[in-house]
Design a protein around this motif. Structure first.
Motif, PDB file in Angstrom:
ATOM      1  N   ASP A   1       0.829  -1.207   0.000  1.00  0.00           N
ATOM      2  CA  ASP A   1       0.000   0.000   0.000  1.00  0.00           C
ATOM      3  C   ASP A   1       0.864   1.257   0.000  1.00  0.00           C
ATOM      4  O   ASP A   1       1.976   1.268   0.535  1.00  0.00           O
ATOM      5  CB  ASP A   1      -0.920   0.015   1.224  1.00  0.00           C
ATOM      6  N   THR A   2       0.323   2.307  -0.598  1.00  0.00           N
ATOM      7  CA  THR A   2       0.987   3.606  -0.633  1.00  0.00           C
ATOM      8  C   THR A   2       0.099   4.622   0.097  1.00  0.00           C
ATOM      9  O   THR A   2      -0.991   4.272   0.558  1.00  0.00           O
ATOM     10  CB  THR A   2       1.209   4.076  -2.083  1.00  0.00           C
ATOM     11  N   LYS A   3       0.572   5.869   0.149  1.00  0.00           N
ATOM     12  CA  LYS A   3      -0.223   6.910   0.798  1.00  0.00           C
ATOM     13  C   LYS A   3      -1.594   7.044   0.143  1.00  0.00           C
ATOM     14  O   LYS A   3      -2.603   7.185   0.815  1.00  0.00           O
ATOM     15  CB  LYS A   3       0.503   8.261   0.739  1.00  0.00           C
ATOM     16  N   SER A   4      -1.617   6.998  -1.180  1.00  0.00           N
ATOM     17  CA  SER A   4      -2.893   7.173  -1.882  1.00  0.00           C
ATOM     18  C   SER A   4      -3.842   5.994  -1.647  1.00  0.00           C
ATOM     19  O   SER A   4      -5.045   6.190  -1.479  1.00  0.00           O
ATOM     20  CB  SER A   4      -2.667   7.397  -3.367  1.00  0.00           C
ATOM     21  N   THR A   5      -3.327   4.761  -1.608  1.00  0.00           N
ATOM     22  CA  THR A   5      -4.218   3.617  -1.367  1.00  0.00           C
ATOM     23  C   THR A   5      -4.690   3.589   0.088  1.00  0.00           C
ATOM     24  O   THR A   5      -5.828   3.206   0.360  1.00  0.00           O
ATOM     25  CB  THR A   5      -3.532   2.282  -1.723  1.00  0.00           C
TER      26      THR A   5
ATOM     27  N   ARG B   1      -5.140   6.277   1.933  1.00  0.00           N
ATOM     28  CA  ARG B   1      -6.152   7.331   2.014  1.00  0.00           C
ATOM     29  C   ARG B   1      -7.461   6.874   1.371  1.00  0.00           C
ATOM     30  O   ARG B   1      -8.544   7.201   1.844  1.00  0.00           O
ATOM     31  CB  ARG B   1      -5.652   8.604   1.352  1.00  0.00           C
ATOM     32  N   ALA B   2      -7.386   6.103   0.294  1.00  0.00           N
ATOM     33  CA  ALA B   2      -8.597   5.592  -0.351  1.00  0.00           C
ATOM     34  C   ALA B   2      -9.308   4.577   0.535  1.00  0.00           C
ATOM     35  O   ALA B   2     -10.539   4.541   0.580  1.00  0.00           O
ATOM     36  CB  ALA B   2      -8.240   4.971  -1.698  1.00  0.00           C
TER      37      ALA B   2
ATOM     38  N   SER C   1      -8.748  10.273   5.344  1.00  0.00           N
ATOM     39  CA  SER C   1      -7.668  11.107   5.875  1.00  0.00           C
ATOM     40  C   SER C   1      -7.315  10.668   7.285  1.00  0.00           C
ATOM     41  O   SER C   1      -8.188  10.254   8.046  1.00  0.00           O
ATOM     42  CB  SER C   1      -8.098  12.568   5.898  1.00  0.00           C
TER      43      SER C   1
ATOM     44  N   ASN D   1       5.493  11.742   7.089  1.00  0.00           N
ATOM     45  CA  ASN D   1       5.332  10.390   6.552  1.00  0.00           C
ATOM     46  C   ASN D   1       4.822   9.406   7.593  1.00  0.00           C
ATOM     47  O   ASN D   1       4.845   8.201   7.364  1.00  0.00           O
ATOM     48  CB  ASN D   1       6.656   9.902   5.967  1.00  0.00           C
TER      49      ASN D   1
ATOM     50  N   TRP E   1       1.380   8.661   9.757  1.00  0.00           N
ATOM     51  CA  TRP E   1      -0.027   8.999   9.943  1.00  0.00           C
ATOM     52  C   TRP E   1      -0.573   8.225  11.126  1.00  0.00           C
ATOM     53  O   TRP E   1      -0.191   7.072  11.373  1.00  0.00           O
ATOM     54  CB  TRP E   1      -0.829   8.634   8.704  1.00  0.00           C
TER      55      TRP E   1
ATOM     56  N   GLU F   1       6.964   6.242  -0.844  1.00  0.00           N
ATOM     57  CA  GLU F   1       5.639   6.387  -0.243  1.00  0.00           C
ATOM     58  C   GLU F   1       4.950   5.053   0.015  1.00  0.00           C
ATOM     59  O   GLU F   1       3.730   4.987   0.155  1.00  0.00           O
ATOM     60  CB  GLU F   1       4.738   7.303  -1.079  1.00  0.00           C
TER      61      GLU F   1
END
Length: 169
Positions: A52-56, A58-59, A63, A73, A75, A107
């Motif tokens: 997983d990355t930041k975008s996945t 977050r999806a 947030s 980096n 969360w 990321e």
């Protein structure tokens, strides 16, 4: 009076006592409140390290509740459950903090750590204040403090910036 009519006051008193006990028991049941991140579709524990990355993230999770102050980096997803009984102070019964750290360059998720209420530490705050000694005036000094400064007499403000000639306020 019939035999049954003599028992009616006793039955009424028994029903009143049962109703009173039921009301007392329902008043003592805790009121539960949930706050923070609520996992609905997916759980923070389901985040895959290295995939997983930041975008996945977050999806999947939305947030974060908080980002680290010193490292953007990292969360945090935080939730807690509080219970309150009647007029007592609320008591935290559960708290979960999920810390997700990402690689700075790629990321990708590097670590997923879950901390509970048992992992926390109680910090004893010191509520005492450091006294600062200022000028302590007596009541007489406060009452007579403006005598001699010309506070009671009208002052001539001519020549002072912002005043108009002949203006007496």
């Amino acid at each position: 009076m019939t035999r049954h009519a003599a028992h009616l006051p006793r039955i009424g008193a028994a029903l009143a006592a049962v109703a009173l006990v039921a009301a007392g028991v329902s008043a003592c049941s805790p009121i539960t409140s949930y706050s923070g991140f609520q996992a609905i579709d997916s759980d923070p524990k389901d985040v895959k390290i290295g995939t997983d990355t930041k975008s996945t993230v977050r999806a999947k999770l939305g947030s974060p509740s908080v980002q680290s102050t010193f490292d953007p980096n990292v969360w945090f997803y935080v939730n807690q459950i509080k219970e309150r009984v009647a007029f007592q102070r609320p008591r935290v019964t559960a708290r979960n903090v999920t810390a997700i750290a990402f690689n700075k360059d790629t990321e990708l998720v590097e670590t997923v750590n879950v901390y509970t209420l048992k992992d926390g530490k109680v910090i004893a705050f010191n509520n005492r204040e450091t006294p600062t000694r200022g000028r302590e005036m007596t009541v007489l000094e406060q009452l007579l403090g403006s005598v001699g400064r010309g506070g009671l007499l009208p002052q001539d403000d001519e020549g002072v910036p912002g005043s108009r000639p002949g203006d007496r306020r």
